[in-house]
Design a protein around this motif. Sequence first.
Motif, PDB file in Angstrom:
ATOM      1  N   MET A   1     -29.829 -53.543   4.508  1.00 42.43           N
ATOM      2  CA  MET A   1     -28.218 -53.392   4.421  1.00 42.43           C
ATOM      3  C   MET A   1     -28.120 -52.647   2.608  1.00 42.43           C
ATOM      4  O   MET A   1     -28.822 -53.303   2.350  1.00 42.43           O
ATOM      5  CB  MET A   1     -27.448 -54.215   4.919  1.00 42.43           C
ATOM      6  N   ARG A   2     -27.525 -51.688   2.483  1.00 46.31           N
ATOM      7  CA  ARG A   2     -27.320 -51.086   1.582  1.00 46.31           C
ATOM      8  C   ARG A   2     -26.408 -51.962   0.506  1.00 46.31           C
ATOM      9  O   ARG A   2     -25.526 -52.366   1.018  1.00 46.31           O
ATOM     10  CB  ARG A   2     -26.277 -50.121   1.404  1.00 46.31           C
ATOM     11  N   ASP A   3     -26.445 -52.389  -0.936  1.00 46.06           N
ATOM     12  CA  ASP A   3     -25.869 -53.028  -1.937  1.00 46.06           C
ATOM     13  C   ASP A   3     -24.466 -52.076  -1.975  1.00 46.06           C
ATOM     14  O   ASP A   3     -23.904 -52.834  -2.189  1.00 46.06           O
ATOM     15  CB  ASP A   3     -26.594 -53.737  -3.099  1.00 46.06           C
ATOM     16  N   VAL A   4     -24.879 -51.238  -2.049  1.00 49.38           N
ATOM     17  CA  VAL A   4     -23.695 -50.265  -2.541  1.00 49.38           C
ATOM     18  C   VAL A   4     -23.788 -48.783  -1.507  1.00 49.38           C
ATOM     19  O   VAL A   4     -24.036 -48.417  -1.538  1.00 49.38           O
ATOM     20  CB  VAL A   4     -23.716 -49.469  -4.260  1.00 49.38           C
ATOM     21  N   VAL A   5     -22.595 -49.023  -1.166  1.00 50.62           N
ATOM     22  CA  VAL A   5     -22.227 -47.508  -0.259  1.00 50.62           C
ATOM     23  C   VAL A   5     -21.526 -46.355  -1.076  1.00 50.62           C
ATOM     24  O   VAL A   5     -19.705 -46.821  -1.262  1.00 50.62           O
ATOM     25  CB  VAL A   5     -21.264 -48.071   0.445  1.00 50.62           C
ATOM     26  N   ARG A   6     -21.548 -45.112  -1.458  1.00 52.62           N
ATOM     27  CA  ARG A   6     -21.287 -44.051  -2.018  1.00 52.62           C
ATOM     28  C   ARG A   6     -20.251 -43.448  -0.885  1.00 52.62           C
ATOM     29  O   ARG A   6     -20.921 -42.674   0.131  1.00 52.62           O
ATOM     30  CB  ARG A   6     -22.396 -43.689  -3.438  1.00 52.62           C
ATOM     31  N   ILE A   7     -19.168 -43.176  -1.226  1.00 55.56           N
ATOM     32  CA  ILE A   7     -18.074 -42.676   0.431  1.00 55.56           C
ATOM     33  C   ILE A   7     -17.428 -41.356  -1.472  1.00 55.56           C
ATOM     34  O   ILE A   7     -16.600 -41.571  -2.317  1.00 55.56           O
ATOM     35  CB  ILE A   7     -17.467 -42.934   0.654  1.00 55.56           C
ATOM     36  N   GLY A   8     -17.498 -40.265  -0.919  1.00 58.37           N
ATOM     37  CA  GLY A   8     -17.301 -38.851  -1.067  1.00 58.37           C
ATOM     38  C   GLY A   8     -16.078 -38.716  -0.114  1.00 58.37           C
ATOM     39  O   GLY A   8     -16.324 -38.447   0.928  1.00 58.37           O
ATOM     40  N   CYS A   9     -14.676 -38.457  -0.527  1.00 56.44           N
ATOM     41  CA  CYS A   9     -13.830 -38.034   0.086  1.00 56.44           C
ATOM     42  C   CYS A   9     -13.213 -36.088   0.049  1.00 56.44           C
ATOM     43  O   CYS A   9     -12.862 -35.823  -1.490  1.00 56.44           O
ATOM     44  CB  CYS A   9     -12.678 -38.503   0.051  1.00 56.44           C
ATOM     45  N   TRP A  10     -13.456 -35.593   0.846  1.00 56.02           N
ATOM     46  CA  TRP A  10     -13.427 -33.914   0.617  1.00 56.02           C
ATOM     47  C   TRP A  10     -11.578 -33.383   1.243  1.00 56.02           C
ATOM     48  O   TRP A  10     -12.364 -31.789   0.516  1.00 56.02           O
ATOM     49  CB  TRP A  10     -14.827 -33.154   0.944  1.00 56.02           C
ATOM     50  N   ALA A  11     -10.881 -34.537   1.584  1.00 57.21           N
ATOM     51  CA  ALA A  11      -9.961 -33.370   2.034  1.00 57.21           C
ATOM     52  C   ALA A  11      -8.647 -34.444   2.034  1.00 57.21           C
ATOM     53  O   ALA A  11      -9.182 -35.231   2.570  1.00 57.21           O
ATOM     54  CB  ALA A  11     -10.175 -32.626   2.784  1.00 57.21           C
ATOM     55  N   GLY A  12      -7.981 -34.278   1.082  1.00 58.56           N
ATOM     56  CA  GLY A  12      -6.171 -35.093   1.220  1.00 58.56           C
ATOM     57  C   GLY A  12      -5.385 -34.582   1.969  1.00 58.56           C
ATOM     58  O   GLY A  12      -4.107 -34.932   2.273  1.00 58.56           O
ATOM     59  N   PHE A  13      -5.243 -33.316   2.677  1.00 60.39           N
ATOM     60  CA  PHE A  13      -4.446 -33.157   3.668  1.00 60.39           C
ATOM     61  C   PHE A  13      -5.286 -32.051   4.787  1.00 60.39           C
ATOM     62  O   PHE A  13      -6.268 -31.505   3.814  1.00 60.39           O
ATOM     63  CB  PHE A  13      -3.646 -32.184   2.966  1.00 60.39           C
TER      64      PHE A  13
END
Length: 566
Positions: A1-13
């Motif tokens: 299991m990862r210690d850090v998970v990197r999440i990118g958000c590509w759309a806000g609407f």
Amino acid sequence: MRDVVRIGCWAGFWGDTRQAPERLVRGAEIDYLVADHLAEITMALLARARARDPAAGYVGDAVEALAPLLGEIHARSIRVVTNAGGLDPRGCAAALREAAAAAGVPLRVACVTGDDVRALASAEDGEPLTMNAYLGARPIATALGMGADVVVTGRCADSAVVLGPLLHEFGWSEHDHDALSAGSLVGHIVECGPQCLGGLFTDWADVPGWEDMGHPIAECRRDGSAVITKPAGSGGLVIPATVAEQILYEIGDPAAYVLPDVVCDWRDVRLEQDGPDRVRVSGARGSAPTATYKATATRLDGFRLVTSALFAGGDAAGRARRAGDAILARAARIAGTDFAGASVEVVGAREEAVLKIAARHADRAALQVLAEEIAPMGLIAQGMTGLFGGRPRPAPVVALRHVLVDKARVPVTVELDGESVVVPPPAGGAAEPPETALLPEREPPPVDDPVAVPLRRLAYARSGDKGNDANVGVIARRPELAPVIREQLTAARVAAVFERWLAGPVRRYELPGLDAINIVLTDVLGGSGGTSSLRYDPQGKTYAAILLDLPVEVPAAWERGGLLAP
């Protein structure tokens, strides 16, 4: 299991830039690519689109934006979560499978169903066009646990697209309320794309790179803390103030922000600069969720027409106002009926002004008369121009109504490769969280050697909408300025600023961790929200800028000592 998970958000609407997914996939290290496409207005637009074409119930732009990147997404083992399913998550999932097949990549695409709760409509709801519950993050985590590479949902809480991956990666249980609140906070921060990177920022001139704005990346840890950042080289500014503004965006009671998985308390959230364009977020708390889902029902409610024109020269605003009133009066006389709602707004004064005319009616024909009577005013009102796009057309009004539905009555399933798994609802607590004490309303104490300055010299602010309510979050630029803001921004003073629109009370809440207050203006947007309002600003987007011009009294020594912003 990862210690850090990197999440990118590509759309806000629905309609966000197509550049964002490419920048995140090719220009950053991420584990998940997520998107939030669904505002209340988006659901209403999808309802209108589906009424014309049964296959038009999902956000097709999402499929088109992801399709060229699916090979790289697969090669880098990036997993995708999106609520682009809208009113048809199965249709959206099928379209993504077809795109993956065309790209020659074996992506497993799951969909979450169950948010369509039209069967639970009450007599008061009638036969709604749509009725969708805001589902939580647990179904997304279930789909990821089943091996999905891509998860498509319909209506879910905006922040769930981030919380779902964190539940899967960190194994948080439904009783880890502080962690669930922390993950939801991260989702809330990044769900609107570049807004947390300096978009809509009060000090807009300080934000570089509007022409190449980045989209957010959240580096999330098991303890619930996270760092908000952006792709290297992209435009934007990540400092505590830009993130704080987004935390206060579109919330009500900060001690009881109700989500499907948890009731969040963000009053003591802390922000710290963690390097250039990096802000660390911590301090969220949570409690058991309620036993109900929020659901939004839509129905057709007549028609509306909105148009605008430009006036220039001396007393432009006076001519614009008279023209607008005359157009409405003449159209009503010719049509033989009053309009159910009408609005004339003039923006500008003296040498240049823009006229906006809007009206509602149950009969499209009455609004068609209005549409025909706008251009002829150009032969009567001097200096009228700017009628671009030809004669305006009446459009259907989709009215919104928010209701609560029992979670136990909403069966939620995850579908993947022919398998269907039922996901039980999160354990519910009380029907509604207890009310939080409002900030007391007192006369501001006298200020020694006072000088009046605009609020913007003491504070940042951000505003947004929730149904027919709006909020303005106000954040002190320095901790020592917070008491003055709290004392002088009384409910009465705020109500006076917005009196021409406000029809309900003003509520004020405190967030000590951010040196901020949240001001909620009730019944202020002229309808059931952006889908039916006749206002130029149906979503309260301008309210923060308006409030920042309010004069407040401070000691003159603060002015001389450089304690205030320029």
